[in-house]
Scaffold this active site. Structure first.
Site, PDB file in Angstrom:
ATOM      1  N   CYS A  39       0.258  -0.941   0.233  1.00  0.00           N
ATOM      2  CA  CYS A  39       0.513   0.021  -0.171  1.00  0.00           C
ATOM      3  C   CYS A  39       0.871   1.055   0.312  1.00  0.00           C
ATOM      4  O   CYS A  39       0.549   2.330  -0.763  1.00  0.00           O
ATOM      5  CB  CYS A  39      -0.883  -0.115   1.300  1.00  0.00           C
ATOM      6  SG  CYS A  39      -0.192  -0.424   3.505  1.00  0.00           S
ATOM      7  N   ASP A  57      -7.814   5.305  -2.612  1.00  0.00           N
ATOM      8  CA  ASP A  57      -7.044   4.121  -2.851  1.00  0.00           C
ATOM      9  C   ASP A  57      -6.843   3.829  -3.720  1.00  0.00           C
ATOM     10  O   ASP A  57      -7.237   2.852  -4.072  1.00  0.00           O
ATOM     11  CB  ASP A  57      -7.967   3.131  -1.232  1.00  0.00           C
ATOM     12  CG  ASP A  57      -6.920   2.098  -0.955  1.00  0.00           C
ATOM     13  OD1 ASP A  57      -5.802   1.939  -1.288  1.00  0.00           O
ATOM     14  OD2 ASP A  57      -7.755   1.663  -0.230  1.00  0.00           O
ATOM     15  N   HIS A  79      -2.624   0.698   7.033  1.00  0.00           N
ATOM     16  CA  HIS A  79      -2.526   1.184   5.139  1.00  0.00           C
ATOM     17  C   HIS A  79      -2.162   2.139   5.616  1.00  0.00           C
ATOM     18  O   HIS A  79      -1.757   3.491   5.810  1.00  0.00           O
ATOM     19  CB  HIS A  79      -4.082   0.961   6.088  1.00  0.00           C
ATOM     20  CG  HIS A  79      -4.534   0.349   3.487  1.00  0.00           C
ATOM     21  ND1 HIS A  79      -3.331  -0.338   2.442  1.00  0.00           N
ATOM     22  CD2 HIS A  79      -5.501   1.033   3.202  1.00  0.00           C
ATOM     23  CE1 HIS A  79      -4.131   0.208   2.038  1.00  0.00           C
ATOM     24  NE2 HIS A  79      -5.557   0.710   1.439  1.00  0.00           N
TER      25      HIS A  79
END
Length: 309
Positions: A66, A126, A110
């Site tokens: 991520c 995202d 994250h």
């Protein structure tokens, strides 16, 4: 953006600006399409990156987690003139039925991005979800393929939930037992503020009482731990009422032989009791329970009427 870094990434963002003009949403979608269709792969063990990390990631390795995707997306947006920033936090967790709370671990950490769009303000994007939607749905380990099916079994998750409750109690009761909580320890007993001297005295008293109770319990358990010896003591009490008292330091063989001579009517029975006890005591590390029961029953049934003078 700092000068002299990631020239290929900057050039790509600037090219999108020229292509889409003032349509910032189209530039955002172009970046997401790049991650979705550009052969990128989600992994928790990516290849190392060099000085131009974003160039290496976007055009060479094309693998990462991520932080790689959110950083690359943010650089692309800034290269295109769109205000953007990386946001870090937690995404995921699971509900503990045992503790009735949502448990969020370090593995749920994250990173994503936010871009400023006219008329909308800061919008959450995202980019990792464009590459691996399972990261959002199942968590980092599952998205990377590092989670075996057996780890998701019900009994293992229940064990994990109960262990987390124990860990929570430890953190609250031991690690979190700070000075403030120590001073308020005796509040339920009417003492509003306990100083260190009082706490030390109470701790010493508690240790002494605990040690005394433990000693009493150990001695009680010691007496109950040898049923064969307890049965022999019962036999000794019966023989003592007949005048055959066991002498100090007298062994069981000698004592029961003397009792058989003193009670000739019970000689055979006493000889059997002696043989049975000696076998219980010396022939087995752990005597069979049925053999022990037989000896105890024989002692219970042993009766003498004649009193020896």
């Amino acid at each position: 953006m700092p000068d002299g870094f990631n020239p290929r990434t900057l050039a790509l963002g600037q090219a999108w600006r020229q292509r889409y003009g003032n349509d910032d949403a189209a530039i955002v979608q172009a970046a997401l399409s790049l991650f979705h269709d550009g052969g990128f792969r989600y992994t928790l063990a990516p290849a190392p990156l060099g000085r131009n990390a974003m160039d290496d990631f976007l055009f060479d390795t094309r693998e990462g987690f991520c932080e790689h995707y959110s950083s690359a997306f943010t650089v692309l947006m800034r290269a295109a003139g769109i205000p953007a920033r990386v946001v870090t936090g937690y995404q995921g967790g699971y509900w503990s039925d045992a503790g009735h709370y949502l448990l969020v671990r370090n593995s749920d950490a994250h990173a994503w991005s936010e871009v400023w769009l006219a008329g909308r303000g800061w919008v959450r994007i995202d980019p990792t979800a464009a590459v691996r939607p399972q990261r959002v749905d199942l968590g980092a380990a599952a998205a990377a393929g590092n989670q075996l099916p057996w780890t998701q079994t019900g009994w293992l998750q229940s064990l994990r939930n109960h262990w987390d409750i124990v860990n929570h109690w430890w953190n609250e009761g031991v690690i979190g037992f700070d000075t403030l909580r120590q001073r308020g320890l005796l509040t339920p007993f009417g003492i509003r503020k306990a100083d260190p001297a009082l706490l030390g005295l109470l701790l010493a008293i508690s240790c002494v009482l605990s040690g005394a109770l433990g000693l009493v319990w150990a001695l009680w358990r010691r007496g109950e731990a040898d049923p064969a010896r307890a049965a022999l003591r019962a036999l000794e009490r019966k023989l003592a009422r007949c005048g055959v008292v066991r002498r100090h330091g007298e062994g069981p063989r000698h004592y029961l032989s003397r009792a058989a001579r003193a009670l000739p009517a019970r000689r055979v029975e006493l000889q059997q009791l002696m043989d049975c006890y000696l076998e219980l005591r010396y022939a087995h590390v752990e005597p069979p329970s049925e053999f022990l029961q037989r000896f105890r029953r024989a002692v219970r049934n042993f009766r003498v009427i004649r009193v020896v003078k």
